[in-house]
Structure formats: C-alpha cells, structure tokens
Write a protein that holds these residues in place. Structure first.
Motif, short mmCIF file in Angstrom:
data_model
loop_
_atom_site.label_atom_id
_atom_site.label_comp_id
_atom_site.label_asym_id
_atom_site.label_seq_id
_atom_site.Cartn_x
_atom_site.Cartn_y
_atom_site.Cartn_z
N PRO A 177 38.30 25.39 -28.39
CA PRO A 177 39.15 24.43 -27.68
C PRO A 177 39.09 24.68 -26.17
O PRO A 177 39.15 25.83 -25.72
CB PRO A 177 40.55 24.71 -28.24
CG PRO A 177 40.31 25.30 -29.60
CD PRO A 177 39.04 26.10 -29.46
N GLY A 178 38.94 23.63 -25.41
CA GLY A 178 38.87 23.76 -23.95
C GLY A 178 37.47 23.86 -23.41
O GLY A 178 37.26 23.80 -22.17
N ALA A 179 36.47 24.01 -24.27
CA ALA A 179 35.09 24.18 -23.79
C ALA A 179 34.59 22.94 -23.05
O ALA A 179 33.94 23.05 -22.00
CB ALA A 179 34.16 24.52 -24.95
N THR A 180 34.89 21.75 -23.59
CA THR A 180 34.40 20.54 -22.93
C THR A 180 35.00 20.39 -21.53
O THR A 180 34.29 19.98 -20.60
CB THR A 180 34.73 19.29 -23.77
OG1 THR A 180 36.13 19.29 -24.10
CG2 THR A 180 33.90 19.26 -25.04
N LEU A 199 22.58 26.29 -23.48
CA LEU A 199 22.47 26.83 -24.84
C LEU A 199 23.58 26.21 -25.67
O LEU A 199 24.76 26.45 -25.43
CB LEU A 199 22.58 28.35 -24.85
CG LEU A 199 22.49 29.00 -26.24
CD1 LEU A 199 21.15 28.72 -26.90
CD2 LEU A 199 22.73 30.51 -26.15
N SER A 200 23.20 25.42 -26.66
CA SER A 200 24.15 24.69 -27.48
C SER A 200 24.05 25.16 -28.93
O SER A 200 23.33 26.10 -29.25
CB SER A 200 23.88 23.18 -27.37
OG SER A 200 24.85 22.43 -28.05
N GLY A 201 24.80 24.50 -29.81
CA GLY A 201 24.83 24.87 -31.22
C GLY A 201 24.24 23.78 -32.09
O GLY A 201 24.39 22.59 -31.80
N GLN A 248 27.86 19.26 -29.19
CA GLN A 248 27.18 18.04 -28.80
C GLN A 248 27.97 17.26 -27.75
O GLN A 248 27.39 16.58 -26.89
CB GLN A 248 26.89 17.17 -30.02
CG GLN A 248 25.51 17.42 -30.62
CD GLN A 248 25.49 18.59 -31.62
OE1 GLN A 248 25.86 18.42 -32.78
NE2 GLN A 248 25.04 19.74 -31.18
N ALA A 249 29.30 17.36 -27.79
CA ALA A 249 30.12 16.75 -26.74
C ALA A 249 29.83 17.40 -25.39
O ALA A 249 29.77 16.72 -24.35
CB ALA A 249 31.60 16.88 -27.09
N CYS A 250 29.64 18.71 -25.39
CA CYS A 250 29.28 19.41 -24.16
C CYS A 250 27.88 19.04 -23.70
O CYS A 250 27.61 18.93 -22.50
CB CYS A 250 29.38 20.92 -24.37
SG CYS A 250 31.07 21.52 -24.66
N GLU A 251 26.98 18.84 -24.65
CA GLU A 251 25.63 18.39 -24.31
C GLU A 251 25.67 17.07 -23.54
O GLU A 251 24.97 16.89 -22.54
CB GLU A 251 24.78 18.22 -25.56
CG GLU A 251 24.43 19.50 -26.29
CD GLU A 251 23.66 19.22 -27.57
OE1 GLU A 251 23.14 18.09 -27.71
OE2 GLU A 251 23.58 20.12 -28.42
N ARG A 252 26.49 16.15 -24.01
CA ARG A 252 26.57 14.84 -23.36
C ARG A 252 27.04 14.95 -21.92
O ARG A 252 26.59 14.19 -21.04
CB ARG A 252 27.47 13.90 -24.17
CG ARG A 252 26.85 13.46 -25.50
CD ARG A 252 27.64 12.35 -26.14
NE ARG A 252 28.93 12.80 -26.63
CZ ARG A 252 29.13 13.33 -27.84
NH1 ARG A 252 28.11 13.48 -28.67
NH2 ARG A 252 30.33 13.70 -28.23
N ILE A 253 27.92 15.89 -21.67
CA ILE A 253 28.39 16.10 -20.29
C ILE A 253 27.22 16.51 -19.40
O ILE A 253 27.05 16.00 -18.29
CB ILE A 253 29.50 17.17 -20.27
CG1 ILE A 253 30.76 16.65 -20.97
CG2 ILE A 253 29.82 17.58 -18.83
CD1 ILE A 253 31.80 17.71 -21.21
N VAL A 254 26.40 17.43 -19.88
CA VAL A 254 25.23 17.89 -19.12
C VAL A 254 24.22 16.76 -18.97
O VAL A 254 23.64 16.55 -17.89
CB VAL A 254 24.60 19.12 -19.81
CG1 VAL A 254 23.27 19.48 -19.17
CG2 VAL A 254 25.56 20.31 -19.76
N GLN A 255 24.00 16.01 -20.04
CA GLN A 255 23.00 14.94 -20.02
C GLN A 255 23.39 13.81 -19.07
O GLN A 255 22.52 13.13 -18.50
CB GLN A 255 22.81 14.40 -21.43
CG GLN A 255 22.15 15.38 -22.38
CD GLN A 255 22.31 15.00 -23.84
OE1 GLN A 255 23.14 14.16 -24.19
NE2 GLN A 255 21.52 15.62 -24.71
N GLU A 256 24.68 13.59 -18.90
CA GLU A 256 25.16 12.49 -18.05
C GLU A 256 25.38 12.91 -16.60
O GLU A 256 25.88 12.12 -15.79
CB GLU A 256 26.45 11.93 -18.64
CG GLU A 256 26.26 11.27 -20.00
CD GLU A 256 27.56 10.96 -20.71
OE1 GLU A 256 28.65 11.25 -20.14
OE2 GLU A 256 27.51 10.44 -21.86
N ALA A 257 24.96 14.11 -16.24
CA ALA A 257 25.23 14.64 -14.90
C ALA A 257 24.26 14.13 -13.85
O ALA A 257 24.44 14.41 -12.66
CB ALA A 257 25.19 16.17 -14.93
N GLU A 258 23.21 13.41 -14.27
CA GLU A 258 22.18 12.89 -13.35
C GLU A 258 21.46 14.03 -12.64
O GLU A 258 21.08 13.91 -11.47
CB GLU A 258 22.79 11.91 -12.35
CG GLU A 258 23.41 10.68 -13.02
CD GLU A 258 24.01 9.71 -12.02
OE1 GLU A 258 24.15 10.09 -10.84
OE2 GLU A 258 24.34 8.59 -12.41
#
Length: 281
Positions: free
Chosen positions: A75-78, A99-101, A108-118
């Motif tokens: 909890p809180g990671a995103t 490094l994801s799981g 995967q929610a954290c991945e999307r944050i990185v992917q949308e960072a431009e």
C-alpha cells in the motif's frame, strides 16, 4: 574512484545494496559509468518515505534503476512511484528502468506511471529470485537442511538476480530497449521439491522440503519478531503470487540479451562452491 561531483551523467541505482541493485551498480562501474547508490545509508541518502532528500539524489542524474522496497504491491507504492517520477521529470532525467513484478496488478499500476512519464522507459518483470535461498529469507532453511515453506506443489520459473542485473544494465546503457517490457524467468519450472533436490546435489547433503500450511507459516514468521512489512510481503507472495499465475516460461532474458537465462542448478553449484551454505558447526 571517479569524482561523481564533476560528472553530469550519473546513473542512480535505487536499492543499490540489494539483490539486484548491488549487481547493477557493480556492472555499471565495471563499464566505466558513474554510479550513485540510492539507499538510506548512502551520501546523499535516499529514503522512499522522505521526498525531501530525492532532489539531492537525482542531481546530475540521467538514468535511474528503480526498485521499490519491500515490493510494488505494498500500500502506498503507487503514490511513491508517481511522486518520484514527477521529481525525476522536473530534474531532467532521461531514462527510467523499473523492476516490477510478474502478474501483480499493483505493480502493473506502477508500470503505467513510468510508461506515461514521457521519458525513455523499460520495465523488467520478475517474481521469485534464485537468490532467495542464498541471500534472502530462506538461507537459514538451506543451512538447516529443511525448506519448510507453503505452496510446494506450485511450479515457479526461478530467475537469477544476475540475469535481472544484466537486463537492467543493458536497458540503462544501450539503445533498443526503450519502450520494452521484459518478463524474465529461468529456463524451467520448479516445485519446492525440485529446488530441494537441486540444492541437495549442489551441497552434497540432504535438503528436504516440508509443505506447511500457509497460515502456520505466516504465524511463525510473525511470532519470530519479523518486521510487519516483511510479514505482509511474505503473506502476499505465498497467498497471491505463488498461486500458479506465473507457472509458465518467458523469453525475456533471451530477447533482451541474446542468450538463455541461468538455470537454478547452475546457480546452486556456484553458491555451493562459494561456501555460503557451509555450516559453521
């Protein structure tokens, strides 16, 4: 040692003293790259719970290897990843490697944050590390000769931390990895009994697996005085991730590096030769 204060192309390795981070940092240094370790004991220190120190850690950095401790599922990671990515963008970071799981919705929610960072980004998805039995929570079980863990019938393609580090370094330093998701596994599926058999052959002594109930395992960990976040993540890993969702192989390592991943048996032989599992008794 290279004077990093004069270098404007530093790679920040978060969790730089951990299983994969330490390996990433070592490989980068061998290649001649300036490296800054991101940890509470580093100078400047990095603490996921203290945003005020992130600016100093990101100064003159162009690329970041991101590991979140104890796990992106916490909890809180995103919120933390979003805040870090925002800070990285403000300070002109060019490349992020996360490094994801495997099959973790929260990760995967954290991945999307990185992917949308431009920014240039690469995601490495991994699950159970081979090194859990030599550098992690289960090394004492190997020394004692009994791997007492739940989930024994579920096969898992254990991935070597060296392979993860090699993929991360390639993504941090080479062209052609931006926008890629590398789901990495070892070359075969293994149950806990298979793990025990490989460890027995490598150490030359009998190591058994006892499949214990999940609730009993977590209760024992909690009663041992382990930190709450450790209890939480072990509960999550054994109850959620080790449910068969990852019981298949991928070509992530070969796709990223052009070679097959290391087999658990080879890992076990190397660790046994190092003396890590040699009892002091």
């Amino acid at each position: 040692m290279q004077d990093q204060s004069l270098n404007k192309n530093i790679t920040l390795v978060l969790g730089g003293t951990g299983k994969t981070g330490r390996r990433v940092a070592e490989r980068l240094k061998v290649k001649g790259h300036a490296v800054r370790i991101g940890s509470r004991s580093a100078h400047p220190p990095f603490d996921w719970d203290n945003e005020r120190n992130w600016e100093a850690s990101l100064k003159d950095v162009t690329a970041v290897y991101i590991t979140y401790v104890p796990d992106l599922a916490m909890p809180g990671a995103t919120d933390a990843i979003q805040a870090f990515v925002n800070q990285a963008k403000r300070q002109g970071i060019k490349r992020l490697v996360l490094l994801s799981g495997r099959r973790e919705p929260e990760a995967q929610a954290c991945e999307r944050i990185v992917q949308e960072a431009e920014l240039e980004w690469t995601v490495i998805r991994a699950a159970w590390f081979s090194q859990n039995f030599s550098e992690g929570a289960f090394v004492d079980m190997v020394l004692d000769g009994t791997i007492a863990l739940p989930g024994g019938d579920t096969p898992e393609p254990y991935i070597d931390a060296d392979d993860i580090a090699d993929v991360a370094v390639a993504a941090l330093t080479e062209a052609g990895h931006s926008g890629q998701i590398y789901e990495v596994t070892g070359p075969r599926l293994m149950t806990m009994a298979d793990v025990a058999a490989d460890l027995s052959r490598a150490t030359g002594r009998e190591i058994n697996h006892i499949n214990i109930p999940h609730e009993a395992f977590i209760s024992e960990i909690a009663n041992s005085g382990a930190p709450k976040d450790v209890v939480w993540i072990l509960d999550y890993l054994f109850s959620t991730i080790l449910d068969g969702r990852n019981a298949h192989l991928t070509e992530g390592v070969e796709r990223a590096l052009g070679r097959p991943p290391k087999d658990f048996a080879d890992y076990a032989q190397e660790v046994a030769a190092s003396g890590t599992w040699r009892s002091a008794a």
